[in-house]
Design a protein around this motif. Sequence first.
Motif, short mmCIF file in Angstrom:
data_model
loop_
_atom_site.label_atom_id
_atom_site.label_comp_id
_atom_site.label_asym_id
_atom_site.label_seq_id
_atom_site.Cartn_x
_atom_site.Cartn_y
_atom_site.Cartn_z
N LYS A 171 6.37 -5.15 -5.80
CA LYS A 171 7.42 -5.96 -6.41
C LYS A 171 8.80 -5.47 -5.97
O LYS A 171 9.70 -6.28 -5.69
N ARG A 172 8.94 -4.15 -5.94
CA ARG A 172 10.23 -3.58 -5.50
C ARG A 172 10.57 -4.07 -4.10
O ARG A 172 11.71 -4.48 -3.82
N GLY A 173 9.58 -4.04 -3.21
CA GLY A 173 9.82 -4.49 -1.85
C GLY A 173 10.14 -5.97 -1.77
O GLY A 173 11.03 -6.40 -1.02
N VAL A 174 9.41 -6.79 -2.55
CA VAL A 174 9.65 -8.24 -2.55
C VAL A 174 11.07 -8.53 -3.02
O VAL A 174 11.79 -9.34 -2.41
N LEU A 175 11.49 -7.89 -4.09
CA LEU A 175 12.84 -8.12 -4.62
C LEU A 175 13.90 -7.67 -3.63
O LEU A 175 14.92 -8.35 -3.45
N GLN A 176 13.67 -6.55 -2.97
CA GLN A 176 14.65 -6.06 -1.99
C GLN A 176 14.82 -7.04 -0.84
O GLN A 176 15.92 -7.17 -0.27
N ALA A 177 13.75 -7.75 -0.51
CA ALA A 177 13.80 -8.70 0.61
C ALA A 177 14.25 -10.09 0.18
O ALA A 177 14.31 -11.00 1.01
N MET A 233 -0.15 -14.24 4.39
CA MET A 233 -0.75 -13.18 3.57
C MET A 233 -0.73 -11.86 4.32
O MET A 233 -0.76 -11.81 5.56
N ILE A 234 -0.67 -10.79 3.54
CA ILE A 234 -0.75 -9.44 4.08
C ILE A 234 -1.70 -8.65 3.19
O ILE A 234 -1.73 -8.84 1.97
N TYR A 235 -2.50 -7.80 3.81
CA TYR A 235 -3.50 -7.04 3.05
C TYR A 235 -3.00 -5.62 2.81
O TYR A 235 -2.55 -4.94 3.74
N LEU A 236 -3.11 -5.19 1.56
CA LEU A 236 -2.70 -3.84 1.16
C LEU A 236 -3.95 -3.03 0.82
O LEU A 236 -4.56 -3.23 -0.22
N PRO A 237 -4.38 -2.10 1.71
CA PRO A 237 -5.59 -1.33 1.46
C PRO A 237 -5.38 -0.27 0.39
O PRO A 237 -4.32 0.37 0.33
N ALA A 238 -6.40 -0.05 -0.44
CA ALA A 238 -6.30 0.95 -1.50
C ALA A 238 -6.15 2.36 -0.96
O ALA A 238 -5.54 3.22 -1.60
N GLY A 239 -6.73 2.62 0.20
CA GLY A 239 -6.67 3.96 0.78
C GLY A 239 -7.79 4.85 0.28
O GLY A 239 -8.28 4.69 -0.84
N PRO A 240 -8.19 5.83 1.09
CA PRO A 240 -9.25 6.75 0.69
C PRO A 240 -8.79 7.77 -0.33
O PRO A 240 -7.61 8.15 -0.36
N MET A 241 -9.72 8.21 -1.16
CA MET A 241 -9.44 9.29 -2.11
C MET A 241 -9.34 10.62 -1.37
O MET A 241 -9.62 10.71 -0.16
N LEU A 242 -8.92 11.67 -2.09
CA LEU A 242 -8.85 13.00 -1.51
C LEU A 242 -10.25 13.52 -1.18
O LEU A 242 -11.24 13.07 -1.73
N ARG A 243 -10.30 14.51 -0.30
CA ARG A 243 -11.57 15.15 0.02
C ARG A 243 -12.22 15.69 -1.26
O ARG A 243 -11.56 16.25 -2.13
N ALA A 291 -2.16 1.07 8.13
CA ALA A 291 -2.13 1.16 6.67
C ALA A 291 -3.47 1.57 6.09
O ALA A 291 -3.54 2.18 5.02
N SER A 292 -4.57 1.26 6.78
CA SER A 292 -5.89 1.54 6.23
C SER A 292 -6.20 3.02 6.13
O SER A 292 -7.10 3.42 5.40
N SER A 293 -5.47 3.85 6.86
CA SER A 293 -5.78 5.29 6.89
C SER A 293 -5.03 6.09 5.84
O SER A 293 -5.38 7.24 5.58
N VAL A 294 -4.00 5.52 5.24
CA VAL A 294 -3.13 6.30 4.35
C VAL A 294 -3.87 6.64 3.05
O VAL A 294 -4.36 5.75 2.36
N PRO A 295 -4.00 7.92 2.68
CA PRO A 295 -4.69 8.28 1.44
C PRO A 295 -4.05 7.62 0.22
O PRO A 295 -2.83 7.46 0.15
N ALA A 296 -4.88 7.28 -0.74
CA ALA A 296 -4.44 6.50 -1.90
C ALA A 296 -3.32 7.18 -2.68
O ALA A 296 -2.44 6.50 -3.21
N HIS A 307 1.60 6.09 0.74
CA HIS A 307 0.94 4.87 0.27
C HIS A 307 1.89 4.04 -0.58
O HIS A 307 1.90 2.81 -0.50
N GLN A 308 2.72 4.70 -1.38
CA GLN A 308 3.73 3.99 -2.17
C GLN A 308 4.73 3.29 -1.25
O GLN A 308 5.10 2.14 -1.47
N ARG A 309 5.15 4.03 -0.21
CA ARG A 309 6.11 3.43 0.72
C ARG A 309 5.50 2.25 1.46
O ARG A 309 6.15 1.23 1.69
N MET A 310 4.23 2.41 1.85
CA MET A 310 3.55 1.31 2.53
C MET A 310 3.46 0.07 1.64
O MET A 310 3.63 -1.07 2.10
#
Length: 580
Positions: free
Chosen positions: A72-78, A146-156, A224-229, A234-237
Amino acid sequence: MPASHRKTPESLRSTRWFGPDDLRSFGHRSRMMQLGYSESDFMGKPMIGILNTWSELNSCHAHFRERAKDVKRGVLQAGGFPVELPSLSVDESFTKPTSMLYRNMLAMETEEMIRSHPLDGVVLMGGCDKTTPGLVMGAITAGVPMIYLPAGPMLRGNYAGQKLGSGSDAWKYWDERRAGNISDAEWQGVQGGIARSAGVCMTMGTASTMTAIADAMGLTLPGASSVPAVDSGHQRMAADCGRRIVDMVWEDLTPDLIVTEASVRNAAIVAMATGCSTNAVVHLIAMARRAGVDLSLDDLDALGRVTPLIANVRPSGKDYLMEDFYYAGGLRALMAQIKDRLALDALTVTGKTMGENLIGAQVYNDDVIRPLSNPVYAEGSLAVLRGNLCPDGAVIKPAACDAKYHVHQGPALVFDSYPEMKAAIDDETLDVTPDHVLVLRNAGPLGGPGFPEWGMLPIPKALIKQGHRDMLRISDARMSGTSYGACVLHVAPESYVGGPLALLKTGDIIRLDLPNRRLDMLVDEAELEVRRAAWQAPDPRFERGWGWMFSKHVTQADKGCDFDFLERSFGAPAGEPEIY
């Protein structure tokens, strides 16, 4: 995009709802004011739907409440107007009999939610196995940017100084517990350490496979798919997704420009190079068919034969997990290693080509992301089998099983249901040898019902105690992408509809010849004809509701298990809704 193709405020979909000076639009505007908005908040701005698959029973998406705020922050900024809409979560961990029963429900919901609301573009928030294909399938058909936002992998995962991989190590340690090799306390320690944060499985299971496919298809921001959750990146993405979707609306950058034959092929090649889940076959075929791309099992097998596996990530790899993959350069780095095999001119959600997106990508650890000269496995992740047991195909993951089973012949031990199989394999007096072939049937799309992940049949307890950890197993089920072993899956047609697997009997000899892509039962055709004449169709699994609809319209595994009436070939998508 050329300026001539750019949208204007007057040409936005949302303007059809809010712009006219008539009674219906008066009602739409007044209800927005009821929600506390002024006309200046939403009039003439791209309305961006944020389709959020968060749920309190979806641990993979536990961070999505916060990530929606970042979007939402990104949408509003744009300069856009964000609206969050809840979507079916389709969690993998708790849904019975299987989340696959509901993938098409999410796809239908996504398509209709987009079409029926004043949305100019959408951010699809998913990651857990079926959410990626479900969201993407629906959005492809709906046709808005549309754009896809991946959840990202959990920590080891971690226990007693050992790195744990979700799923993969659960199966491993469960076998050791059944063999009596680990204590209850150790088992509890593994249980508490194997999933340490929000995010999807950190092995190259179905979740990370499917988000990598979306990435390689050009549907995510690059890498984007590689960024850990739980990484701040991930927040910036997520905020970047919000900003980018607003620009995509003005550019009128719709899915049909991105999901093409070239981008689907890119996704398939990248899947093979990552050590993908066998589930990729079903989902990728379904996604492609929604876009009118005729992707077949034979196409995937052909790519698998020539694409080396270069991601050393469990379960196909031996040493690393998704967090390591991210630090090694992530998916962009892997794609840069194989860029000569990719269609670099394929358009992506950035408005740039795949080739442009890969500029500057580097590998930082060449044991995690291998060079082509030193692959984990010379061929790709998957192989497609044919034969009199599977005339429409079956799938195996060669790199994740003991090579001695690549050519194997042995007697079948057949089970008609999961409870029957479960009881038998825990019976230490079961008459079974390592040469036997365990077979589970009635576990396909209709028989499961819903195509459950039962295909990694447990090794019989008697063999576990003798030290055996793999054997040939065959089913018309799927298996988790975190699974491993000599498992032949997705046998089609499934036994529940009278496929050849229904005719197999305990004691029949089965032969697997992986190099020649063959799977056969060594039973002569005359005997099979006798058995076929005696076969009786089982009773329907459902008599009403969603299950009934599913059973009437789901296609077989080789066609992607979409509903026949949702495929592109069935007919044109519904047009824009009338507004009176």
